[in-house]
Design a protein around this motif. Structure first.
Motif, PDB file in Angstrom:
ATOM      1  N   ARG A 182       0.902  -1.094   0.006  1.00  0.00           N
ATOM      2  CA  ARG A 182      -0.100   0.134   0.090  1.00  0.00           C
ATOM      3  C   ARG A 182       0.991   1.467   0.041  1.00  0.00           C
ATOM      4  NH1 ARG A 182      -1.238   1.398   5.359  1.00  0.00           N
ATOM      5  NH2 ARG A 182      -0.254   0.203   6.793  1.00  0.00           N
ATOM      6  N   TYR A 183       2.084   1.159  -0.384  1.00  0.00           N
ATOM      7  CA  TYR A 183       3.134   2.114  -0.308  1.00  0.00           C
ATOM      8  C   TYR A 183       2.598   3.493  -1.193  1.00  0.00           C
ATOM      9  CZ  TYR A 183       7.328   5.105  -1.097  1.00  0.00           C
ATOM     10  OH  TYR A 183       8.322   6.099  -1.035  1.00  0.00           O
ATOM     11  N   ASN A 184       2.173   3.052  -2.357  1.00  0.00           N
ATOM     12  CA  ASN A 184       1.812   4.036  -3.368  1.00  0.00           C
ATOM     13  C   ASN A 184       0.468   4.948  -3.052  1.00  0.00           C
ATOM     14  OD1 ASN A 184       3.903   3.179  -4.754  1.00  0.00           O
ATOM     15  ND2 ASN A 184       2.979   3.205  -6.947  1.00  0.00           N
ATOM     16  N   VAL A 199      18.843   4.257  -7.097  1.00  0.00           N
ATOM     17  CA  VAL A 199      19.229   3.731  -5.640  1.00  0.00           C
ATOM     18  C   VAL A 199      18.113   3.810  -4.852  1.00  0.00           C
ATOM     19  CG1 VAL A 199      20.789   3.558  -3.890  1.00  0.00           C
ATOM     20  CG2 VAL A 199      21.387   3.946  -6.452  1.00  0.00           C
ATOM     21  N   ALA A 200      17.808   2.833  -4.218  1.00  0.00           N
ATOM     22  CA  ALA A 200      16.551   2.856  -3.340  1.00  0.00           C
ATOM     23  C   ALA A 200      15.299   3.176  -4.015  1.00  0.00           C
ATOM     24  CB  ALA A 200      16.634   3.889  -2.184  1.00  0.00           C
ATOM     25  N   THR A 201      14.878   2.500  -5.123  1.00  0.00           N
ATOM     26  CA  THR A 201      13.865   2.598  -6.042  1.00  0.00           C
ATOM     27  C   THR A 201      12.622   2.638  -5.568  1.00  0.00           C
ATOM     28  OG1 THR A 201      13.455   2.262  -8.299  1.00  0.00           O
ATOM     29  CG2 THR A 201      13.804   0.327  -7.038  1.00  0.00           C
ATOM     30  N   LEU A 246      17.396  -0.439  -8.190  1.00  0.00           N
ATOM     31  CA  LEU A 246      17.888  -1.172  -6.687  1.00  0.00           C
ATOM     32  C   LEU A 246      17.333  -0.837  -5.630  1.00  0.00           C
ATOM     33  CD1 LEU A 246      21.489  -2.000  -6.267  1.00  0.00           C
ATOM     34  CD2 LEU A 246      20.339  -0.753  -4.390  1.00  0.00           C
ATOM     35  N   ASP A 247      17.086  -1.805  -4.699  1.00  0.00           N
ATOM     36  CA  ASP A 247      16.551  -1.485  -3.158  1.00  0.00           C
ATOM     37  C   ASP A 247      16.704  -2.755  -2.593  1.00  0.00           C
ATOM     38  OD1 ASP A 247      14.143   0.420  -2.533  1.00  0.00           O
ATOM     39  OD2 ASP A 247      14.237  -1.103  -1.386  1.00  0.00           O
ATOM     40  N   ASN A 248      16.748  -2.342  -1.033  1.00  0.00           N
ATOM     41  CA  ASN A 248      17.041  -3.646  -0.317  1.00  0.00           C
ATOM     42  C   ASN A 248      15.744  -4.257   0.572  1.00  0.00           C
ATOM     43  OD1 ASN A 248      16.346  -1.719   1.660  1.00  0.00           O
ATOM     44  ND2 ASN A 248      18.427  -2.032   2.820  1.00  0.00           N
ATOM     45  N   TRP A 285      17.876  -6.449  -6.269  1.00  0.00           N
ATOM     46  CA  TRP A 285      17.551  -6.579  -4.732  1.00  0.00           C
ATOM     47  C   TRP A 285      19.018  -6.666  -4.060  1.00  0.00           C
ATOM     48  CZ3 TRP A 285      16.477 -11.727  -1.342  1.00  0.00           C
ATOM     49  CH2 TRP A 285      16.150 -11.253  -0.007  1.00  0.00           C
ATOM     50  N   GLN A 286      19.363  -5.548  -3.375  1.00  0.00           N
ATOM     51  CA  GLN A 286      20.767  -5.277  -2.796  1.00  0.00           C
ATOM     52  C   GLN A 286      20.621  -4.058  -2.032  1.00  0.00           C
ATOM     53  OE1 GLN A 286      23.108  -6.131  -1.687  1.00  0.00           O
ATOM     54  NE2 GLN A 286      25.057  -6.088  -2.964  1.00  0.00           N
ATOM     55  N   HIS A 287      21.713  -3.941  -1.123  1.00  0.00           N
ATOM     56  CA  HIS A 287      21.819  -2.557  -0.326  1.00  0.00           C
ATOM     57  C   HIS A 287      22.557  -1.580  -1.286  1.00  0.00           C
ATOM     58  CE1 HIS A 287      20.595  -5.056   3.439  1.00  0.00           C
ATOM     59  NE2 HIS A 287      21.850  -5.649   3.130  1.00  0.00           N
ATOM     60  N   GLU A 309      14.379  10.229  -1.717  1.00  0.00           N
ATOM     61  CA  GLU A 309      13.736  10.041  -0.431  1.00  0.00           C
ATOM     62  C   GLU A 309      14.494   8.904   0.086  1.00  0.00           C
ATOM     63  OE1 GLU A 309       9.329   9.996  -0.532  1.00  0.00           O
ATOM     64  OE2 GLU A 309       9.542  11.664  -2.014  1.00  0.00           O
ATOM     65  N   ALA A 310      15.927   8.656   0.415  1.00  0.00           N
ATOM     66  CA  ALA A 310      16.164   7.569   0.985  1.00  0.00           C
ATOM     67  C   ALA A 310      17.506   7.842   1.797  1.00  0.00           C
ATOM     68  CB  ALA A 310      16.485   6.472  -0.123  1.00  0.00           C
ATOM     69  N   PHE A 311      18.298   8.586   1.460  1.00  0.00           N
ATOM     70  CA  PHE A 311      19.501   8.716   2.260  1.00  0.00           C
ATOM     71  C   PHE A 311      19.172   8.511   3.657  1.00  0.00           C
ATOM     72  CE2 PHE A 311      22.145  11.098  -1.302  1.00  0.00           C
ATOM     73  CZ  PHE A 311      22.476   9.695  -1.792  1.00  0.00           C
TER      74      PHE A 311
END
Ligand SMILES: C[S@@+](CC[C@H](N)C(=O)[O-])C[C@H]1O[C@@H](n2cnc3c(N)ncnc32)[C@H](O)[C@@H]1O
Length: 292
Positions: free
Chosen positions: A44-46, A79-81, A103-105, A128-130, A148-150
């Motif tokens: 439900r993120y979106n 990154v952190a998509t 990429l996202d973890n 799928w990775q850090h 929106e990730a750092f």
């Protein structure tokens, strides 16, 4: 009296947990709790975020597609998509003719992303990775983005260093800086507007431009300097045309490197196998390459 004290204690514990798990999204607890929390809300993120497609086109898709005009077969790393908001905005741009590695973890965020972008699966490779370390060689991508990730990563400087390592000289970096009143509750994880510009400049970035965007975030654009670029050198499109494989023959998974030893992979069925250490990384039925 003891009853009131217990009540107060419970309220304080509740507030602390709310701050750690909801407001800070687990960031003080480490990267795995953050990923775990994102996995919980992935479906439900979106709906929670309610991004406006027109705004994402105007602020993300169009400027990025325009900046890549003249770069043949560009490759973008997001990154952190998350659920791949940026890849979607870019793929929808008719001007954009490249490929995106997303990429996202948080595995379930990626699964949700593959669903949202089902019309563009041939343009996006999910990993799928850090964010640290990134499984790519130096100077690989034309554009690197991280939105929106750092502030949810263990160390912004380390993440930024990785983004810049894999960005080509002359390439564009687009990242966000958390602003807005709530940033004080993320102490030690955020930067002032000026502080973030200084941080990018300390990494050698040029043309750093801050753009007010959402209430909570600025967009910050910058360029990785290209020391070889002089007026005598032929324009970037020509140079990249010589150095790069063509879009048709490039499979973005070829850009991946084994997280353990940094060696390229061979594709064997629904898996990637490291050419050096032999480790095998599955590719999910949804197409996500599982390096974690
Ligand atoms: C607020 S969401 C932003 C998603 C997307 N960039 C967007 O703008 O919609 C933050 C994302 O960062 C990811 N993330 C957090 N820490 C990470 C890390 N250390 N490595 C990779 N991804 C990470 C989370 O899993 C989540 O998908």
């Amino acid at each position: 009296m003891p009853f009131l004290l217990i009540l107060l204690l419970l309220a304080l514990i509740g507030l602390f947990l709310y701050w750690q798990l909801v407001w800070a999204e687990g960031t003080y607890l480490g990267k795995r709790p953050v990923a775990w929390l994102y996995n919980l809300v992935a479906h439900r993120y979106n709906d929670i975020k309610q991004y406006a497609d027109e705004d994402d086109a105007r602020y993300l898709g169009e400027p990025l597609a325009l900046s890549l005009q003249g770069t043949p077969d560009p490759i973008v790393l997001d990154v952190a998509t998350g659920t791949s908001r940026l890849p979607l905005a870019l793929c929808r741009q008719p001007l954009f003719r490249g490929q995106i590695v997303a990429l996202d973890n948080a595995r379930r965020m990626l699964h949700t992303a593959t669903d949202y972008l089902r019309d563009y699966r041939d343009r996006v490779t999910w990993v799928w990775q850090h964010a640290v370390p990134l499984p790519f060689d130096d100077d690989t991508f034309d554009v690197v983005t991280c939105l929106e990730a750092f502030e949810f990563m263990p160390n912004t400087r380390d993440a930024l260093r990785e983004c810049l390592r894999v960005l080509k000289p002359g390439g564009l970096l687009l990242v966000t800086n958390r602003v807005g009143s709530g940033r004080w509750l993320l102490f030690g994880k955020t930067f002032s507007r000026e502080g973030f510009v200084r941080l990018l400049q300390a990494f050698g970035q040029i043309d750093v431009t801050t753009q007010v965007w959402q209430y909570d975030y600025d967009l910050v654009w910058s360029i990785k300097p290209d020391e070889n670029k002089t007026s005598e050198v032929s324009p970037a499109p020509l140079r990249y045309g010589v150095l790069r494989k063509s879009f048709e023959s490039l499979n973005p998974s070829e850009l991946l490197r084994c997280p353990k030893c940094g060696t390229p992979f061979d594709r064997t069925g629904a898996a990637l196998t490291c050419r050096s250490c032999g480790r095998r990384y599955p590719i999910g039925t949804d197409g996500v390459i599982e390096l974690l």
